[in-house]
Design an enzyme around this catalytic site. Structure first.
Site, PDB file in Angstrom:
ATOM      1  N   ASP B  11      35.207  29.808  29.726  1.00 44.05           N
ATOM      2  CA  ASP B  11      35.207  31.269  29.670  1.00 44.05           C
ATOM      3  C   ASP B  11      34.875  31.695  28.246  1.00 44.05           C
ATOM      4  O   ASP B  11      35.451  31.181  27.290  1.00 44.05           O
ATOM      5  CB  ASP B  11      36.585  31.831  30.053  1.00 44.05           C
ATOM      6  CG  ASP B  11      36.792  31.785  31.561  1.00 44.05           C
ATOM      7  OD1 ASP B  11      35.822  31.508  32.280  1.00 44.05           O
ATOM      8  OD2 ASP B  11      37.932  32.023  32.007  1.00 44.05           O
ATOM      9  N   ASP B 130      34.470  34.619  45.396  1.00 41.47           N
ATOM     10  CA  ASP B 130      35.924  34.541  45.230  1.00 41.47           C
ATOM     11  C   ASP B 130      36.536  34.812  46.596  1.00 41.47           C
ATOM     12  O   ASP B 130      36.274  35.853  47.196  1.00 41.47           O
ATOM     13  CB  ASP B 130      36.415  35.597  44.234  1.00 41.47           C
ATOM     14  CG  ASP B 130      35.969  35.284  42.804  1.00 41.47           C
ATOM     15  OD1 ASP B 130      35.675  34.104  42.518  1.00 41.47           O
ATOM     16  OD2 ASP B 130      35.895  36.216  41.989  1.00 41.47           O
TER      17      ASP B 130
END
Lengths: 193, 252
Positions: B11, B130
Site C-alpha cells: 500500500d 471486494d
C-alpha cells in the site's frame, strides 16, 4: 553500438528501455525509416492487439521497412507474433516475415497464459548461459505453434514456440525485460550477437 | 509447467509504503522501490502496488513512483487505486506498469473495462473485486473500499467483467481480510471455476497451508498477501519451498 527500439506506441517500450538501462545500454526510440535502417541492432517490443498494432505500423510505413532489415532483430511478445504471416486475433494479416500462423489457445486452462513457465529445447546463441527449464514470464492469449524456426519451447498444456529464429530475425513470446536475471541474460545475448 | 504466483502487495501513500513494514535488512523499509527490489530478489513472482492517496497532487507522485519501480525491478507489477479513465491508465502503463487494477470505477462504469481492454489489451486489465458474505444475501460485491454494498453477486460480476475484457480477477474476501484464518476458499473456487481468466486469491492468508489450500482446493492461479510478508511472519522462499514439497508448481 547503435541500438534502436521500434516506436509504434506499443505498451511495454518503457520496460524494455529500463531493462536495457539496467544492462548499461542506451537505446534510441524511433519510428524513422533511416534511423532504424542504420541501426546495428533493432528491438521490436509489443503488447496489445494485433490488428491495431498493424494499423500503427502501416501508418508509419514500417510494414514495408521491417521485412527489409538485415541486422540482428529481436521481436518481443506481440512483436514476435507480428513477424508472422497471419493471426487469428482479429483475422489479421501480419508482416509476413516468418511464414507461420498465430493461433488462439484452445484449452481448458486459463487464457491468457499468464505467469512464469519453463523454456525447453533451447537451441540458439540467444540462450547462451540459460539452463533448460529456466522460468520466464509470459502473458498472452495467442501463440505460434512449433515449427522448424522454433529455438525454444514452452508447454501450455501442449508445446508451442517460446522463441523463434528466421535468418536475422529473432523473437521471444515471453518477456525477457520482465523475466528477472534470466531475461536480462537473454537480452545481453541478443546484444552480443 | 505454468507456476502458481505469489504476490506481495504494497500500500502506497504519497510515495511511501504504509501499513507497517518490518524490515531490518533493507535500507529504508518505507521506500517502495527498496522493498520491491528485495521481494523480487526473494523470488516474488509479481508485485501489486495500491495507491491509497486521495489528492491529485499525490497521484502525480504515484506515477513518478511507478516509473522508479519499473526502472529498478525486473519482474511484472500491477498498480491500482483511483483509476477511473483511459488517460489514467495510459500514464501508468507508459511509466512502466505491466497491469492496472480497477475496482470501484468498474462498478460505476462497467464499459470502462471494455474500453481499457480495447485500448491496451485484456492482459493488462485486472479487475479487483471486494466481496463480503452475509447470510441472507450470499457473496456480494462491495465498492468504495468495501464500504458500500452493490446489487452484484460476486460470481455474476466476475463473469460479467471477464466478458467485458478483464484479463484477470483479484478477489478479496472482506470477511477473511486481516483474520489470518485462511483465504475464502468457497467463493474463490466458485469464481475460479466460473471464469476463463486467472484468479488471484486475496484476504486472510496466515500460514503456508493457507496458500496450498488456495491453489489446491480453490484452484486460484495466484495468491496475494501483505502484512504476512511485510511483518516477516512468512518469507517468500520459505513459502515456496513448502509449496514445492506439497507438489504445487512454483518457481524457485
Amino acid at each position: 553500438m547503435n541500438l534502436v527500439i521500434v516506436d509504434y506506441k506499443a505498451g511495454n517500450v518503457q520496460s524494455v528501455l529500463f531493462a536495457l538501462e539496467r544492462l548499461g545500454v542506451q537505446a534510441t526510440l524511433s519510428s524513422d525509416f533511416e534511423t532504424i535502417k542504420a541501426a546495428d541492432k533493432v528491438i521490436f517490443p509489443g503488447v496489445g492487439e494485433a490488428s491495431s498494432a498493424m494499423l500503427q505500423l502501416k501508418s508509419r510505413n514500417l510494414d514495408k521497412l521491417l521485412p527489409e532489415l538485415k541486422q540482428p532483430f529481436f521481436g518481443v511478445c506481440l512483436g514476435m507474433q507480428l513477424l508472422c504471416k497471419h493471426s487469428e486475433e482479429g483475422d489479421t494479416d501480419l508482416l509476413g516475415i516468418i511464414p507461420l500462423q498465430v493461433k488462439r489457445f484452445q484449452t481448458e486452462l486459463k487464457v491468457p497464459h499468464m505467469g512464469w513457465n519453463q523454456l525447453e529445447g533451447l537451441n540458439s546463441p540467444l540462450f547462451a548461459g540459460i539452463q533448460e527449464k529456466e522460468y520466464v514470464y509470459y502473458v498472452h492469449s495467442y501463440y505460434v505453434p512449433l515449427s522448424e524456426y522454433t529455438i525454444a519451447q514452452t508447454s501450455y498444456p501442449e508445446p508451442f514456440s517460446g522463441a523463434l529464429q528466421y535468418k536475422n530475425f529473432y523473437a521471444a513470446q515471453f518477456h525477457p525485460e520482465k523475466s528477472g536475471p534470466a531475461g536480462a541474460q537473454i537480452l545481453k545475448n541478443f546484444l552480443a550477437l | 509447467m505454468l507456476t502458481k504466483r505469489i504476490i506481495p502487495c504494497l500500500d502506497i501513500k504519497n510515495g511511501r509504503t504504509v501499513k507497517g513494514v518490518q524490515f531490518e535488512n533493507i535500507r529504508d523499509a518505507g521506500d517502495p522501490v527498496e522493498l520491491a527490489k528485495w521481494y523480487a530478489e526473494q523470488g516474488a513472482d509479481e508485485l501489486v502496488f495500491l495507491d491509497i492517496t486521495a489528492t491529485n497532487e499525490e497521484r502525480k507522485t504515484f506515477a513518478e513512483l511507478v516509473r522508479d519501480i519499473a526502472r529498478h525491478i525486473d519482474i511484472p507489477f500491477t498498480v491500482g487505486g483511483g483509476i477511473s479513465a483511459v488517460a489514467d491508465v495510459e500514464v501508468l502503463l507508459h511509466a512502466g506498469a505491466d497491469k492496472v487494477s480497477i475496482n470501484s470505477s468498474a462498478i460505476k462504469n462497467p464499459q470502462l473495462v471494455e474500453e481499457l481492454a480495447r485500448h491496451f489489451g485484456s492482459q493488462c486489465v485486472t479487475v479487483a473485486i471486494d466481496t463480503k458474505h452475509k447470510d441472507e444475501t450470499g457473496w456480494k460485491v462491495y465498492t468504495r473500499a468495501g464500504t458500500i454494498e452493490t446489487e452484484h453477486s460476486t460470481v455474476d460480476w466476475a463473469k460479467r467483467v471477464t466478458d467485458l475484457g478483464a484479463g484477470e480477477i483479484l478477489l478479496t474476501s472482506m470477511n477473511n481480510d486481516g483474520t489470518k484464518a485462511g483465504f475464502a476458499l468457497g467463493v474463490t473456487g466458485e469464481v475460479a471455476k466460473a471464469v476463463s481468466v486467472p484468479v488471484i486469491a486475496s484476504g486472510g492468508a496466515g500460514t503456508k497451508q493457507h496458500f496450498a489450500e488456495a491453489f489446491e482446493v480453490a484452484h486460484a492461479d495466484a495468491a496475494l498477501a501483505a502484512s504476512l510478508f511485510h511483518f516477516r511472519e512468512l518469507s517468500v522462499p520459505e513459502l515456496k519451498a513448502y509449496l514445492k514439497e506439497k507438489g504445487v508448481a512454483v518457481r524457485i
